[in-house]
Scaffold this motif. Structure first.
Motif, PDB file in Angstrom:
ATOM      1  N   ALA A 209       0.842  -1.188   0.000  1.00 35.02           N
ATOM      2  CA  ALA A 209       0.000   0.000   0.000  1.00 35.02           C
ATOM      3  C   ALA A 209       0.877   1.237   0.000  1.00 35.02           C
ATOM      4  N   SER A 210       0.319   2.334  -0.492  1.00 35.52           N
ATOM      5  CA  SER A 210       1.098   3.566  -0.606  1.00 35.52           C
ATOM      6  C   SER A 210       1.279   4.277   0.726  1.00 35.52           C
ATOM      7  N   SER A 211       0.476   3.918   1.731  1.00 37.68           N
ATOM      8  CA  SER A 211       0.594   4.530   3.052  1.00 37.68           C
ATOM      9  C   SER A 211      -0.032   3.618   4.090  1.00 37.68           C
ATOM     10  N   PRO A 212       0.300   3.816   5.379  1.00 37.25           N
ATOM     11  CA  PRO A 212      -0.313   2.994   6.435  1.00 37.25           C
ATOM     12  C   PRO A 212      -1.819   3.164   6.535  1.00 37.25           C
ATOM     13  N   ARG A 213      -2.334   4.295   6.048  1.00 38.77           N
ATOM     14  CA  ARG A 213      -3.775   4.531   6.155  1.00 38.77           C
ATOM     15  C   ARG A 213      -4.574   3.595   5.247  1.00 38.77           C
ATOM     16  N   ILE A 214      -3.990   3.179   4.148  1.00 39.61           N
ATOM     17  CA  ILE A 214      -4.718   2.308   3.215  1.00 39.61           C
ATOM     18  C   ILE A 214      -5.150   1.004   3.885  1.00 39.61           C
ATOM     19  N   PRO A 215      -4.245   0.223   4.495  1.00 43.77           N
ATOM     20  CA  PRO A 215      -4.721  -0.990   5.167  1.00 43.77           C
ATOM     21  C   PRO A 215      -5.660  -0.703   6.332  1.00 43.77           C
ATOM     22  N   ALA A 216      -5.466   0.424   7.011  1.00 46.68           N
ATOM     23  CA  ALA A 216      -6.358   0.768   8.114  1.00 46.68           C
ATOM     24  C   ALA A 216      -7.785   0.972   7.613  1.00 46.68           C
ATOM     25  N   VAL A 217      -7.943   1.765   6.551  1.00 47.97           N
ATOM     26  CA  VAL A 217      -9.271   1.995   5.986  1.00 47.97           C
ATOM     27  C   VAL A 217      -9.823   0.713   5.371  1.00 47.97           C
ATOM     28  N   ALA A 218      -8.956  -0.046   4.708  1.00 44.89           N
ATOM     29  CA  ALA A 218      -9.399  -1.281   4.052  1.00 44.89           C
ATOM     30  C   ALA A 218     -10.066  -2.222   5.045  1.00 44.89           C
ATOM     31  N   TYR A 219      -9.373  -2.495   6.133  1.00 45.14           N
ATOM     32  CA  TYR A 219      -9.899  -3.464   7.099  1.00 45.14           C
ATOM     33  C   TYR A 219     -11.025  -2.869   7.951  1.00 45.14           C
ATOM     34  N   CYS A 220     -10.852  -1.631   8.392  1.00 48.34           N
ATOM     35  CA  CYS A 220     -11.833  -1.057   9.324  1.00 48.34           C
ATOM     36  C   CYS A 220     -13.118  -0.604   8.644  1.00 48.34           C
ATOM     37  N   GLN A 221     -13.051  -0.254   7.359  1.00 46.36           N
ATOM     38  CA  GLN A 221     -14.238   0.284   6.694  1.00 46.36           C
ATOM     39  C   GLN A 221     -14.650  -0.504   5.454  1.00 46.36           C
ATOM     40  N   GLY A 222     -13.825  -1.479   5.038  1.00 47.66           N
ATOM     41  CA  GLY A 222     -14.141  -2.274   3.858  1.00 47.66           C
ATOM     42  C   GLY A 222     -14.466  -3.715   4.163  1.00 47.66           C
ATOM     43  N   THR A 223     -14.629  -4.043   5.435  1.00 45.75           N
ATOM     44  CA  THR A 223     -15.016  -5.391   5.838  1.00 45.75           C
ATOM     45  C   THR A 223     -16.088  -5.296   6.921  1.00 45.75           C
ATOM     46  N   VAL A 224     -16.566  -6.454   7.346  1.00 42.53           N
ATOM     47  CA  VAL A 224     -17.567  -6.500   8.418  1.00 42.53           C
ATOM     48  C   VAL A 224     -16.983  -6.007   9.744  1.00 42.53           C
ATOM     49  N   LEU A 225     -15.675  -5.832   9.804  1.00 43.02           N
ATOM     50  CA  LEU A 225     -15.071  -5.224  10.982  1.00 43.02           C
ATOM     51  C   LEU A 225     -15.690  -3.854  11.255  1.00 43.02           C
ATOM     52  N   ARG A 226     -16.095  -3.158  10.197  1.00 41.37           N
ATOM     53  CA  ARG A 226     -16.768  -1.863  10.376  1.00 41.37           C
ATOM     54  C   ARG A 226     -18.018  -2.021  11.244  1.00 41.37           C
ATOM     55  N   THR A 227     -18.789  -3.052  10.971  1.00 39.79           N
ATOM     56  CA  THR A 227     -20.011  -3.298  11.742  1.00 39.79           C
ATOM     57  C   THR A 227     -19.682  -3.536  13.206  1.00 39.79           C
ATOM     58  N   GLU A 228     -18.609  -4.273  13.459  1.00 40.77           N
ATOM     59  CA  GLU A 228     -18.216  -4.556  14.841  1.00 40.77           C
ATOM     60  C   GLU A 228     -17.761  -3.292  15.567  1.00 40.77           C
ATOM     61  N   ILE A 229     -17.013  -2.433  14.885  1.00 44.45           N
ATOM     62  CA  ILE A 229     -16.576  -1.178  15.496  1.00 44.45           C
ATOM     63  C   ILE A 229     -17.777  -0.302  15.828  1.00 44.45           C
ATOM     64  N   GLU A 230     -18.676  -0.149  14.867  1.00 45.89           N
ATOM     65  CA  GLU A 230     -19.835   0.722  15.077  1.00 45.89           C
ATOM     66  C   GLU A 230     -20.793   0.152  16.115  1.00 45.89           C
ATOM     67  N   ALA A 231     -20.817  -1.161  16.278  1.00 44.11           N
ATOM     68  CA  ALA A 231     -21.659  -1.760  17.313  1.00 44.11           C
ATOM     69  C   ALA A 231     -21.146  -1.421  18.708  1.00 44.11           C
ATOM     70  N   ARG A 232     -19.841  -1.229  18.818  1.00 40.78           N
ATOM     71  CA  ARG A 232     -19.255  -0.887  20.114  1.00 40.78           C
ATOM     72  C   ARG A 232     -19.365   0.597  20.419  1.00 40.78           C
TER      73      ARG A 232
END
Length: 270
Positions: A209-232
Motif C-alpha cells: 500500500a502507498s501509506s499505512p492509512r490504506i490498510p487501516a481503511v481497508a480493514y476497518c471500513q471495507g469489511t464487516v469489521l466496520r459493523t463490529e466497530i460501530e456496534a461498540r
C-alpha cells in the motif's frame, strides 16, 4: 462465525473493492485464475464472488465458447461486481447460496471460490453441493486465508483494535476470515463430501500500500469489521481507523508499506 459476519452491505462493497481488493485479493485472484484457466473449462461456476476480482481476472482467460455463472450470497456485492465487469455474453450473474445451489447435477467442469469457504455456515454442505454440480472428474478450486499471524496487516489491525476496545475487542478477522486454516480439517471435510483427490498448497504473497492509512481503511471500513466497530461505539469509526493507521505506521513506517499475506490453495477432484 456470527451471522453478522456474512453481511456485506451499505458502503462496505465499494470500500472493499476500492481498498481490500488491491491490498490483499488481487495477487491471489491472479493465481487462482491462472490455475482455473489451465484446466480449460467450458462451464464454470464461481461461488462467493464478492466484488468480482476473480471474475475480472478469469473471464478474459476462458474460451470464447465457455459459459461462466457468477454467484454470491450477498446481492449488494454481486451488484457491485456486475457493475465493474465489462459486457460479456458468456457471464450470467445470479444471487445464490453455496449451500443450496440452484443447478442440476453434473453441470460444471469447474467450481471456483476465492476466500469464501470461511464464511460458509456449513462447509460440508457447501462442499457436497460443489461436488454435486460438478461433472465427473471436474475440479473444485478455492483458497482460504492461513492463520492471522501469517497475515501481518490483519494481525496488526486486530491487535490495535484490541487497544481501542480493551473490554470487548473486535475479533471478526481472527474469527472468520482467518478462522479456517487447519489444512488437515480442510482435507478431511472435502473427503467427507466425496472428493476423490485433494491437493493443498500454501502460498505467500506481499500486501502493498502507498501509506499505512490504506490498510487501516481497508480493514476497518471495507469489511464487516466496520459493523463490529460501530456496534461498540457508533461515533468511533474514524477514530478507530486513525488509531489503526498510526499503529501500522509505528511498525512499518510512514511511507509505502508492505507485509506478508499467506493463504492455502486447494484443488479437489470430483
Amino acid at each position: 462465525m456470527l451471522e453478522t459476519d456474512q453481511v456485506f452491505a451499505g458502503s462496505i462493497p465499494e470500500n472493499y473493492d476500492r481498498y481490500m481488493v488491491p491490498l490483499i485479493f488481487e495477487p491471489f485472484a491472479a493465481d487462482i485464475s491462472r490455475r482455473a484457466a489451465s484446466l480449460s473449462p467450458s462451464a464454470v461456476l464461481e461461488t462467493a464472488a464478492g466484488t468480482g476480482v476473480v471474475t475480472r481476472a478469469l473471464a478474459p482467460k476462458l474460451s470464447p465458447n465457455a459459459s461462466y455463472v457468477v454467484t454470491d450470497f450477498n446481492q449488494p456485492m454481486l451488484d457491485y461486481a456486475a457493475s465493474r465487469q465489462a459486457a460479456d455474453s458468456r457471464i450470467d450473474w445470479l444471487q445464490a447460496d453455496a449451500l443450496a445451489l440452484p443447478f442440476e447435477d453434473r453441470t460444471f467442469d469447474l467450481v471456483c471460490c476465492q476466500f469464501g469457504a470461511m464464511f460458509f455456515p456449513d462447509r460440508l454442505s457447501a462442499y457436497r453441493e460443489a461436488k454435486r454440480v460438478l461433472k465427473p472428474e471436474g475440479h473444485f478450486l478455492f483458497n482460504v486465508w492461513d492463520r492471522i499471524e501469517e497475515n501481518v496487516f490483519a494481525d496488526d489491525v486486530t491487535n490495535a483494535l484490541a487497544e481501542v476496545f480493551p473490554n470487548d475487542p473486535p475479533r471478526f478477522l481472527a474469527r472468520t476470515p482467518h478462522g479456517y486454516h487447519d489444512t488437515a480439517l480442510i482435507r478431511r471435510e472435502l473427503e467427507d463430501a466425496g472428493f476423490a483427490q485433494v491437493a493443498i498448497e500454501t502460498r505467500a504473497e506481499q500486501s502493498q500500500a502507498s501509506s499505512p492509512r490504506i490498510p487501516a481503511v481497508a480493514y476497518c471500513q471495507g469489511t464487516v469489521l466496520r459493523t463490529e466497530i460501530e456496534a461498540r461505539d457508533p461515533g468511533k469509526l474514524d477514530a478507530a481507523t486513525d488509531y489503526v493507521a498510526a499503529a501500522i505506521a509505528r511498525r512499518h513506517g510512514d511511507g509505502a508499506v508492505s507485509a506478508k499475506i499467506q493463504a492455502h490453495v486447494i484443488m479437489a477432484t470430483a
